[in-house]
Design an enzyme around this catalytic site. Structure first.
Site, PDB file in Angstrom:
ATOM      1  N   SER A  22      -5.930 -11.273   6.507  1.00  0.00           N
ATOM      2  CA  SER A  22      -4.618 -10.722   6.174  1.00  0.00           C
ATOM      3  C   SER A  22      -4.306  -9.459   6.976  1.00  0.00           C
ATOM      4  O   SER A  22      -5.153  -8.590   7.144  1.00  0.00           O
ATOM      5  CB  SER A  22      -4.585 -10.396   4.684  1.00  0.00           C
ATOM      6  OG  SER A  22      -3.362  -9.776   4.363  1.00  0.00           O
ATOM      7  N   CYS A 130      -6.325  -1.228  -3.473  1.00  0.00           N
ATOM      8  CA  CYS A 130      -5.076  -0.491  -3.574  1.00  0.00           C
ATOM      9  C   CYS A 130      -5.159   0.472  -4.723  1.00  0.00           C
ATOM     10  O   CYS A 130      -5.803   0.195  -5.724  1.00  0.00           O
ATOM     11  CB  CYS A 130      -3.922  -1.466  -3.830  1.00  0.00           C
ATOM     12  SG  CYS A 130      -3.699  -2.637  -2.508  1.00  0.00           S
TER      13      CYS A 130
END
Ligand SMILES: Cc1cc2nc3c(=O)[nH]c(=O)nc-3n(C[C@H](O)[C@H](O)[C@H](O)COP(=O)(O)OP(=O)(O)OC[C@H]3O[C@@H](n4cnc5c(N)ncnc54)[C@H](O)[C@@H]3O)c2cc1C
Ligand SMILES: Cc1cc2nc3c(=O)[nH]c(=O)nc-3n(C[C@H](O)[C@H](O)[C@H](O)COP(=O)(O)OP(=O)(O)OC[C@H]3O[C@@H](n4cnc5c(N)ncnc54)[C@H](O)[C@@H]3O)c2cc1C
Ligand SMILES: Cc1cc2nc3c(=O)[nH]c(=O)nc-3n(C[C@H](O)[C@H](O)[C@H](O)COP(=O)(O)O)c2cc1C
Ligand SMILES: Cc1cc2nc3c(=O)[nH]c(=O)nc-3n(C[C@H](O)[C@H](O)[C@H](O)COP(=O)(O)O)c2cc1C
Ligand code: FES
Ligand code: FES
Lengths: 303, 255, 303, 255
Positions: A22, A130
């Site tokens: 990704s 995150c």
């Protein structure tokens, strides 16, 4: 001999173990002229959130010894635009598209997954590297409870395979993998980037506007291999190995260490055709070594 | 496109400046402001390719002019005649030139190694017989890029120490030649672009396009690292220099 | 201008911030012909335990992209032989000798420190990147209680500065640094090596007999810089920066990031004179930039 | 010692085999079995120096013979005449030769690139007029190292395919020339050392010394990575090949 390169990632059958990592392969389309996308096991697209995100101020990337560091800031078009604008363009390929997703809280993750359930997305890969805004910026990556809650939520709304992408910036990646497995993850992928800092001595400022960045590339390969191997001793669900894979040999090393499939990241920047080359390379390796199926190689490290 | 060429020459032309010519297999079709992304090393250090503007692309030849800055350009400067050079390109858009518009004054400005990209533009305009004013600036004569080739194109030079052409900056020359309805094309260091912008933004009949540089990861639009803010200060989007650029309308760039 | 390169590490004054990293400089003597040992800020010797240790089976070291991985297995002569055989030979130099120490349990650490208190050792550096045998092989590195107990014990028996060398193989190095400061550490040094794995695809065996090894060298520099900077925002005691320093610029980057001194490890293998070169380089840098004292540079990173 | 030399030649002499001559500033004093640790790259990849035995050291010249294995030796093979090569050395001990003992038969065996170190020894013995029997083995003639130089020293060759000298292994030749009280010196791959050990360990009047190779970090005794076990199987210590070696009495090495 007809060698078998297919692998099964929690029910999703890939024609070969070579996936894109990704954030390094755009939405796939950027690579059409460099590699036949049908050759790939799967395409994992840039991280997608509920809403479009502008991303960090530049400079966003810098080279480091045998690696790069980035802080793109998860710039993305948002899940709606992804489904309506990007996904249709990948329809003409037989290769499954996996959406890498993230959120700023547990709910954010679940909502993106829910929306993607009604799309052609073959699987989701959850990026837990995150900060959790609701928890004051603490990383999800080492928060077992948050991950358990998120997994349970996502499994209810997303009916195809759920892959959790683990962060190396923790002292207990094996435990985190275990939590994922226990809460219904169909596979884990590892590793995401290592937190790094690069400084310009002349200006005494960071080279990256965001100050810290994520380190990837050959420099981190030994760390990634160690984590893949350790996690493979702990859990039973498939592992997708990521980190510094530049060629067929590197990819096969991850498989020997315990990975069922691999993702190629930074190498796409050096050679945009590399994923196709590695897919072919793995086939040749099996051929040359009289191995019937790539699955026979997974986790064969001996000592 | 993945491509490769063989070094025809790679010669020093000034202070840290080199001119590299590659012979490519097929006629190389490129446009001014486009760049190629060159693999400079055959180990993993430096890992990334290095982007360079195309200085000229004639028949089966492709020229770059570059300055040795760090490890990557040092390695490039060590390539010898006959060595193979792997590159990707051409990439990016080009300077918008309205060839039907025959009256607006076209002013082309190059600063530092940004001269490469404007050289290509001036040369193309010359071929199509369109008139232009070409300016190149540098600190001193030894830092002027491809002096001979630029002289052939009728270039006006500006050097800070006056060792070639006007003493001063390209903007000093620009002010003298600027006309209403002029279209300016430039490539060079950010301070130069900013200085030109300050002059042009007061004149709405003047258009100003510049080719931008940014630190690049992939050079093919995949990593979103080479971005610059396009729009107005509090309402902009990040656009990729390697894909939507390298050329932008400077009035739309937040710099 | 006479620039001031001295730094104060918890009371120990070094003529300059350049130290050697444990395990990469032997007992100092191996480098006599390559560098004037009097030029160095301090010499940190190979890790010392209570008793001699044979070390791991070879192969003990392997190269990786822009780095090396080692698993020496803490081979050492034991604290007695260190004091009687090695230390006297370093007496002729004015440079302080710091003993890097380790144990297999809290008691082991304390005993080595106690024995060293009656020697010419200027300070001890505690290597907590070791498995705690009593706790079933758990790493000390992330065990706050063990570190607190150890620190308290060592501070009672060792009267000169105590430096704790932190491991990067944890998700919370800042917290670990805080625990050290809270429990009386005079300084922390970081980072030790990252856990890595290197595989030989032909044999499908690890390249290192011990399977896992510790990654060092330029590859890890961004990770080390990030950790040094983060820790510098958390604690007030001096920080010694370590990880991939190959030249003067690298060393100064660590100081800008927040380190008061640095240690040079892997670079000694590439150029055994490098520590002296960096010591000179730092002086020249201060001279050239009109900086009176190296301490003015510490932690000057701006953003 | 930190040292450097300039490439005099660097030529291919066989399958992946090269002969490199360096010109050094001062007369280079070295002993057989010593090695130098060469910086092959000027980036951080490959990071470590690469160790090579000294093939010969005459006046201000220093010769190596090496085989291209991976990245490091590939980079070394690309060095051209006049290029500077940075190295450390000479390092390590030497083959123990008792020059007062004039009767024991001296047998010198080289396998693969281990031939470099034994060439140096044979050459020194020849200079001091001490007789010796020299054997070199390889898979085939194209893998024989420095054939010409070895022939000058009266070498007996053994190749597995019989393309040069005896068909078979060095041990086949050894068995023919072995005598009581012989002293054997060898350098080569571990299987060769083991095979020779098996023959010699039954004869306690025969001494066997070998120069060992090990993966090296520092090459100067600091990192303790290049160790081999010396002693008996359950009571040994690890000794450093770069410092206590490279030559060990093979009867004392646990292999
Ligand atoms: C579109 C474009 C066109 C360019 N055209 C030319 C040209 O015609 N002639 C010329 O001399 N130079 C040109 N450059 C600049 C050139 O790419 C850099 O000087 C070169 O990459 C420096 O590499 P290095 O390894 O020598 O220096 P390094 O020591 O690696 O870096 C020095 C500086 O160069 C820049 N840089 C390094 N790597 C990259 C990268 N991957 N992408 C972008 N910038 C980087 C950074 O600002 C960095 O701080 C161009 C750059 C871009 C983006
Ligand atoms: C004392 C000594 C003397 C030697 N003499 C010679 C000689 O005269 N001629 C010759 O051709 N070769 C010699 N070698 C072997 C030579 O050092 C290796 O072939 C070379 O280092 C390979 O480097 P590479 O980068 O090409 O290969 P790589 O791809 O890096 O490695 C291939 C293999 O080479 C070995 N190797 C790599 N790096 C090192 C290192 N730093 N130290 C030791 N081994 C390493 C390892 O076994 C590795 O698996 C000697 C080695 C030693 C220890
Ligand atoms: C420019 C860039 C952007 C990335 N963006 C993402 C992302 O959006 N989501 C994610 O999970 N990982 C992201 N990553 C991490 C990669 O997917 C991969 O885990 C990491 O780069 C290690 O693999 P590599 O060494 O092969 O690059 C990104 C990496 C790079 C270099
Ligand atoms: C061969 C080798 C042996 C080491 N031995 C020790 C040791 O005994 N104790 C310790 O605390 N660190 C040890 N280290 C870690 C280094 O001191 C240092 O923390 C690490 O190598 C990172 O620095 P560098 O990148 O400059 O090498 C060793 C490192 C290497 C390469
Ligand atoms: S350099 Fe990757 S998007 Fe432009
Ligand atoms: S190579 Fe470091 S001790 Fe021998």
């Amino acid at each position: 001999m007809r060698v078998n390169t297919t692998v099964n990632i929690g029910g999703l059958v890939l024609k070969n173990p070579v996936m894109t990592a990704s954030g390094t392969f755009g939405y796939g389309l950027e690579f059409e002229e460099y590699v036949n996308l049908n050759k790939l096991g799967a395409i994992v697209v840039k991280g997608i959130a509920l809403n479009p995100v502008k991303g960090n101020k530049p400079q966003r990337l810098v080279e480091t010894p045998a690696g790069i560091m980035n802080a793109i800031g998860l710039q993305n078009v948002g899940v709606e635009a992804f489904i309506s604008e990007k996904l249709p363009l990948l329809k003409k390929y037989s290769t499954p598209v996996i959406a890498n997703i993230y959120g700023t809280d547990v709910d954010g993750y679940i909502k993106v997954a829910q929306r993607l359930n009604d799309s052609a997305t073959a699987a989701v890969e959850i990026n837990i590297s995150c900060p959790n805004v609701k928890k004051g910026g603490l990383q999800f990556a080492s928060d077992k409870d948050a991950i358990a809650t998120m997994m349970n939520g996502i499994k209810k709304v997303f009916t195809r395979p759920v892959i959790v992408k683990l962060s190396p910036n923790t002292g207990n990646i094996e435990e985190m993998a275990q939590v994922c497995e226990d809460n219904g993850a169909d596979a884990v992928s590892l590793i995401n980037t290592l937190v790094g800092l690069s400084i310009n001595l002349k200006t005494r400022r960071p080279n990256i506007a965001n100050v810290f960045g994520g380190l990837s590339g050959p420099a981190i390969k030994p760390v990634a291999l160690a984590m893949v191997h350790k996690v493979s001793k702990k859990i039973k669900i498939p592992i997708i190995g990521i980190g510094g894979i530049m060629n067929t040999t590197d990819a096969l090393e991850f498989i020997v260490a315990g990975a069922s499939a691999v993702q190629i990241g930074t190498a796409n920047f050096v050679d945009p055709s590399i994923t196709g080359i590695i897919a072919d390379g793995i086939k040749s390796y099996l051929d040359d070594n009289g191995i019937n199926s790539i699955t026979e190689l997974t986790g064969t490290l001996e000592y | 496109m993945k491509n490769s060429g063989k070094v025809v020459f790679n010669k020093k032309t000034g202070e840290g400046l080199y001119h590299l010519r590659l012979a490519v297999k097929k006629r190389f079709k490129a446009k001014p402001a486009q760049f190629i992304n060159v693999k400079v090393s055959d180990t993993v250090v430096p890992l990334l390719r290095r982007p360079f503007s195309i200085f000229s692309a004639e028949k089966k030849e492709l020229d770059l002019v570059y300055k040795v800055i760090g490890e990557g350009t040092r390695l490039l400067s060590e390539k010898k005649k006959g060595d193979a050079v792997d590159f990707i390109g051409p990439q990016g858009n080009t300077y918008p030139v309205d060839l039907k518009d025959k009256k607006s004054k076209l002013i082309i400005i190059g600063g530092g190694t940004g001269a490469a990209s404007v050289h290509f533009l001036a040369n193309e305009l010359k071929k199509s017989k369109r008139k232009f004013t070409l300016i190149q600036g540098a600190r001193n004569k030894r830092l002027i890029v491809a002096e001979k080739e630029f002289k052939k194109l009728g270039c006006l030079f500006a050097t800070e120490d006056g060792s070639l052409g006007t003493r001063g900056y390209v903007t000093d020359v620009l002010k003298k030649v600027l006309e209403p309805n002029a279209v300016i094309y430039a490539c060079g260091p950010e301070p130069m672009i900013k200085a030109v912008k300050r002059i042009t933004e007061k004149m709405d009949d003047v258009k100003f396009y510049a080719s931008f540089e940014a630190y690049m990861g992939c050079g093919i639009g995949a990593c979103i690292s080479c971005v610059i803010p396009v729009g107005v200060a509090d309402n902009f989007v990040y656009k990729r220099v390697c894909k939507e650029g390298t050329v932008f309308d400077v009035s739309e760039v937040v710099i």
